[in-house]
Design a protein around this motif. Structure first.
Motif, mmCIF file in Angstrom:
data_model
loop_
_atom_site.group_PDB
_atom_site.id
_atom_site.type_symbol
_atom_site.label_atom_id
_atom_site.label_comp_id
_atom_site.label_asym_id
_atom_site.label_seq_id
_atom_site.Cartn_x
_atom_site.Cartn_y
_atom_site.Cartn_z
ATOM 1 N N ARG A 1 0.853 -1.197 0.000
ATOM 2 C CA ARG A 1 0.000 0.000 0.000
ATOM 3 C C ARG A 1 0.889 1.248 0.000
ATOM 4 O O ARG A 1 1.752 1.398 0.854
ATOM 5 N N VAL A 2 0.633 2.084 -0.992
ATOM 6 C CA VAL A 2 1.463 3.274 -1.193
ATOM 7 C C VAL A 2 0.589 4.523 -1.160
ATOM 8 O O VAL A 2 -0.439 4.582 -1.842
ATOM 9 N N GLY A 3 0.972 5.509 -0.380
ATOM 10 C CA GLY A 3 0.219 6.759 -0.302
ATOM 11 C C GLY A 3 0.807 7.826 -1.210
ATOM 12 O O GLY A 3 2.017 7.857 -1.427
ATOM 13 N N ALA B 1 11.675 3.420 -8.075
ATOM 14 C CA ALA B 1 11.843 3.586 -6.620
ATOM 15 C C ALA B 1 10.739 2.837 -5.879
ATOM 16 O O ALA B 1 10.989 2.128 -4.896
ATOM 17 N N LEU B 2 9.513 2.973 -6.381
ATOM 18 C CA LEU B 2 8.372 2.301 -5.749
ATOM 19 C C LEU B 2 8.535 0.779 -5.815
ATOM 20 O O LEU B 2 8.335 0.070 -4.834
ATOM 21 N N TRP C 1 4.554 2.857 2.473
ATOM 22 C CA TRP C 1 5.538 3.776 1.876
ATOM 23 C C TRP C 1 4.727 4.913 1.295
ATOM 24 O O TRP C 1 3.613 4.682 0.818
ATOM 25 N N TRP C 2 5.217 6.137 1.350
ATOM 26 C CA TRP C 2 4.397 7.221 0.779
ATOM 27 C C TRP C 2 5.211 8.313 0.121
ATOM 28 O O TRP C 2 6.345 8.588 0.467
ATOM 29 N N ILE C 3 4.548 8.887 -0.884
ATOM 30 C CA ILE C 3 5.132 9.935 -1.717
ATOM 31 C C ILE C 3 4.428 11.245 -1.362
ATOM 32 O O ILE C 3 3.217 11.256 -1.124
#
Ligand SMILES: Nc1nc2c(ncn2[C@@H]2O[C@H](COP(=O)(O)OP(=O)(O)OP(=O)(O)O)[C@@H](O)[C@H]2O)c(=O)[nH]1
Ligand SMILES: [Mg+2]
Length: 216
Positions: A20-22, A208-209, A133-135
């Motif tokens: 799960r990525v924000g 990167a993700l 992980w988040w951007i």
């Protein structure tokens, strides 16, 4: 038999939950545009993905993605935050966690769920109960002083994206100076520059993700 099937399902759900990525950041910085650019890039790499959007009182961003033709519309889920956008990604992310769980139930094998926060301010951060992980996306037109303001989003995200680099000459921003200030306040943690409309820099974000949460 039924119990055996349920147990197998439970084990497979535990064995391979989706990463799960924000994606957060100020209003209009290009969060949805970045997702629109990332979807084909990740699909090309064979990533099985879904998206959850957050808007205040509408489903505007979800409708935009569903209409885009980039992704099966059923793989886009909308959360109506109804309140301060960062409340539902940090203080009480229950609605978003439930939306992610529902997508995982519907699409067995989904590997990645992207959560777009409602547009917010520089203070928004994601709960690690919600994302791995988040951007954080800022843009040059928002002002080259944004990194200097050292908001928690800019400082604490896993990856800072400086978007709309094409606009730098038109808004009087020295992009190199902005990027080096961002590097200084982040003490060397990653920063990438993008033009989400043309896709410039988006493959590097996908790299990167993939490394961070898909381990490929
Ligand atoms: N020139 C330029 N425009 C961009 C870029 N990225 C996004 N835009 C434009 O900026 C505007 C806002 O982009 P969105 O992707 O909707 O921004 P957002 O962060 O999702 O906005 P909210 O969800 O409302 O907070 C749109 O008109 C985009 O076309 C970019 O890299 N360059
Ligand atoms: Mg958006």
């Amino acid at each position: 038999m039924r119990q055996a099937v349920e147990e197998t399902d439970a084990v497979s759900a535990l064995a391979s939950p989706a990463a799960r990525v924000g994606i957060g950041g100020p209003v209009g910085s290009g969060k949805t545009a970045l997702i629109e650019a990332l979807i084909p890039e990740l699909q090309r790499r064979g990533v099985d993905l879904a998206v959850v959007t957050n808007d205040l009182v509408t489903k505007e961003d979800a409708e935009r993605l569903r209409r885009s033709g980039l992704i099966d519309p059923l793989r886009v889920s909308a959360v109506e935050a109804g309140a301060c956008p960062h409340t539902v990604i940090r203080e009480d992310p229950t609605l978003n966690i439930a939306a992610g769980d529902e997508l995982e139930r519907k699409f067995r094998g989904v590997e990645l769920i992207i959560f777009e926060s409602g547009g917010d301010n520089l203070a928004s951060t994601f709960s690690l109960d919600l994302v791995d992980w988040w951007i954080f996306v800022i843009d040059v037109a928002g002002g080259d002083d944004i990194p200097r303001k050292r908001g928690p989003g800019v400082l604490r995200c896993d990856l800072l994206v400086v978007n709309k680099i094409d606009l730098a000459p038109f808004v009087g921003v020295d992009l190199d100076a902005m990027l080096s200030e961002a590097r200084a306040v982040r003490e060397g943690r990653p920063i990438l520059a993008t033009n989400a409309r043309t896709g410039d820099g988006v493959a590097t974000i996908a790299d990167a993700l993939s490394r961070a949460v898909l381990f490929r």
